[in-house]
Each structure stands twice: as C-alpha cells, then as structure tokens.
Design an enzyme around this catalytic site. Sequence first.
Site, mmCIF file in Angstrom:
data_model
loop_
_atom_site.group_PDB
_atom_site.id
_atom_site.type_symbol
_atom_site.label_atom_id
_atom_site.label_comp_id
_atom_site.label_asym_id
_atom_site.label_seq_id
_atom_site.Cartn_x
_atom_site.Cartn_y
_atom_site.Cartn_z
ATOM 1 C CB ILE A 22 -0.889 0.017 1.271
ATOM 2 C CG1 ILE A 22 -1.708 -1.283 1.338
ATOM 3 C CG2 ILE A 22 -1.794 1.238 1.278
ATOM 4 C CD1 ILE A 22 -2.618 -1.496 0.161
ATOM 5 C CB THR B 141 -3.690 -2.886 -13.478
ATOM 6 O OG1 THR B 141 -4.500 -3.925 -14.017
ATOM 7 C CG2 THR B 141 -2.309 -3.423 -13.180
ATOM 8 C CG HIS B 142 -7.906 -4.921 -8.108
ATOM 9 N ND1 HIS B 142 -7.093 -5.344 -7.075
ATOM 10 C CD2 HIS B 142 -9.118 -5.479 -7.889
ATOM 11 C CE1 HIS B 142 -7.792 -6.151 -6.274
ATOM 12 N NE2 HIS B 142 -9.016 -6.246 -6.737
HETATM 13 C C1 GRF Z 1 -1.870 -8.562 -11.903
HETATM 14 O O1 GRF Z 1 -3.033 -9.315 -12.167
HETATM 15 C C2 GRF Z 1 -2.181 -7.431 -10.973
HETATM 16 O O2 GRF Z 1 -3.451 -6.853 -11.187
HETATM 17 C C3 GRF Z 1 -2.173 -8.145 -9.650
HETATM 18 O O3 GRF Z 1 -1.068 -9.023 -9.722
HETATM 19 C C4 GRF Z 1 -0.866 -9.360 -11.089
HETATM 20 C C5 GRF Z 1 0.548 -8.951 -11.439
HETATM 21 O O4 GRF Z 1 0.893 -9.614 -12.563
HETATM 22 N N1 GRF Z 1 -2.026 -7.202 -8.567
HETATM 23 P P1 GRF Z 1 2.308 -9.249 -13.272
HETATM 24 O O5 GRF Z 1 3.344 -9.145 -12.161
HETATM 25 O O6 GRF Z 1 2.117 -7.934 -13.975
HETATM 26 O O7 GRF Z 1 2.529 -10.386 -14.223
#
Ligand code: GRF
Length: 198
Positions: free
Chosen positions: A88, A102-103
């Site tokens: 965080i 991105t979530h």
């Molecule tokens: C992504 O789905 C992100 O939203 C989540 O963890 C994953 C990270 O994937 N918090 P990467 O490290 O970009 O492959």
Amino acid sequence: MVLVSGSGTNLQALLDASADEAFGARVVAVGADRDGIEGLSRAERSGVPTFVQKVGDHATRDKWDEALTAQIAEYKPDLVVSAGFMKILGPRVLGSFPVVNTHPALLPAFPGAHAVHEALAYGVRLTGCTVHLVDAGVDTGPVIAQEAVAVRDGDDEESLHERIKTAERRLLVEIVGRMARDGWTVSGRTVRLGRPAR
Ligand code: GRF
C-alpha cells in the site's frame, strides 16, 4: 515509472508498447519492494533503470514512504503505474505523483491481494479487471476503465487469473497510452481522459 512485485507481465506489455514512438510514453524506471523478481529482470533486459525499496529496510513504514518518494522523484515521472505492486503506497508518494493501479477484479468487488481467489470462491460468473487512480485506500480510487472476463466451468485460480491478465495488459496499455498522449482530468470520482474542452 512502473512499480512491480512479481512476474511483471503487465510491465512487459508497457515495455513492448513503448517501443513504438506513437505510444507516447516510455518506462523511465522500474521500482520493486523486493529483490530477485522477474519484473526487475524484464526491466534490465530492456535497459531500463531499476531500484528496490524494501519496507523492512526502514525503521518505520513512514521512512519507507519517504525513501520511495525520493527514489521515484529522481526519475521525474509524469505517471507512476502500480502493476502487481503488493504494498500500500504511503501519503508522500501519493501526494507527489499521480498513481494508476491495475486490479484483477471489477472494483469495488473483491479489493485486496486475493481478488481472483475470492471471485472464484464466491462463484461469480463475470469478473474482470480495473484500471484506477490510487488514493489512500486499498483499491478504492476513482475507476478509469474496466473490462469484464467470464468465469468458465473448470476454471481454477491460475487459469482465471491468466485470462484476466490478458485483458488487463491490453487495458493497461490502452489507458496509460491515452493518459500519456492526451492527459486526464479528475472531478470527484470521475476520471476523464483527454484534455479539458476549451
Ligand atoms: C496482476 O493481475 C495485478 O493486477 C495483480 O497481480 C498481477 C501482477 O501480474 N495485482 P504481473 O506481475 O504484472 O505479471
């Protein structure tokens, strides 16, 4: 500037997109909260500067926030992208730079670090991904864009998350590119891409 904590496939999508001048943005640096992750190797392979700022290396979380802010500031980013960054962010970072996250769920559903597992366990038939501005909460900032992903019979966490990440990488590249090229404005919880109408 991209912050990562893991495999960095979202980062890789941004690195690939920024190879095209027309994308309008480049990754000036990659920061992580831990060593030895694939995300850092991806940056190094692309010749992008990297740094690691571990919470545990600082006496308090506030000192980590201060150190991370100073380190990010060295690269003078127009935008910080949190792509799989699992910490965080503190008030200094958030007060110094615009941050996009991105979530892997359709917020406000399933915030936090186990979104895909929780969506599957809940039994939703539709989930997806969200690109949003980061505020002081956990995955609570104003939504910029979302994309739905159907849950398939037989999906497990890995297969569902991989399908979500395919949508996520595409959405993140689109939104970051538009923000870099056209700017954005925020009014309350509404984010509008593009320059304000004259
Ligand atoms: C992504 O789905 C992100 O939203 C989540 O963890 C994953 C990270 O994937 N918090 P990467 O490290 O970009 O492959």
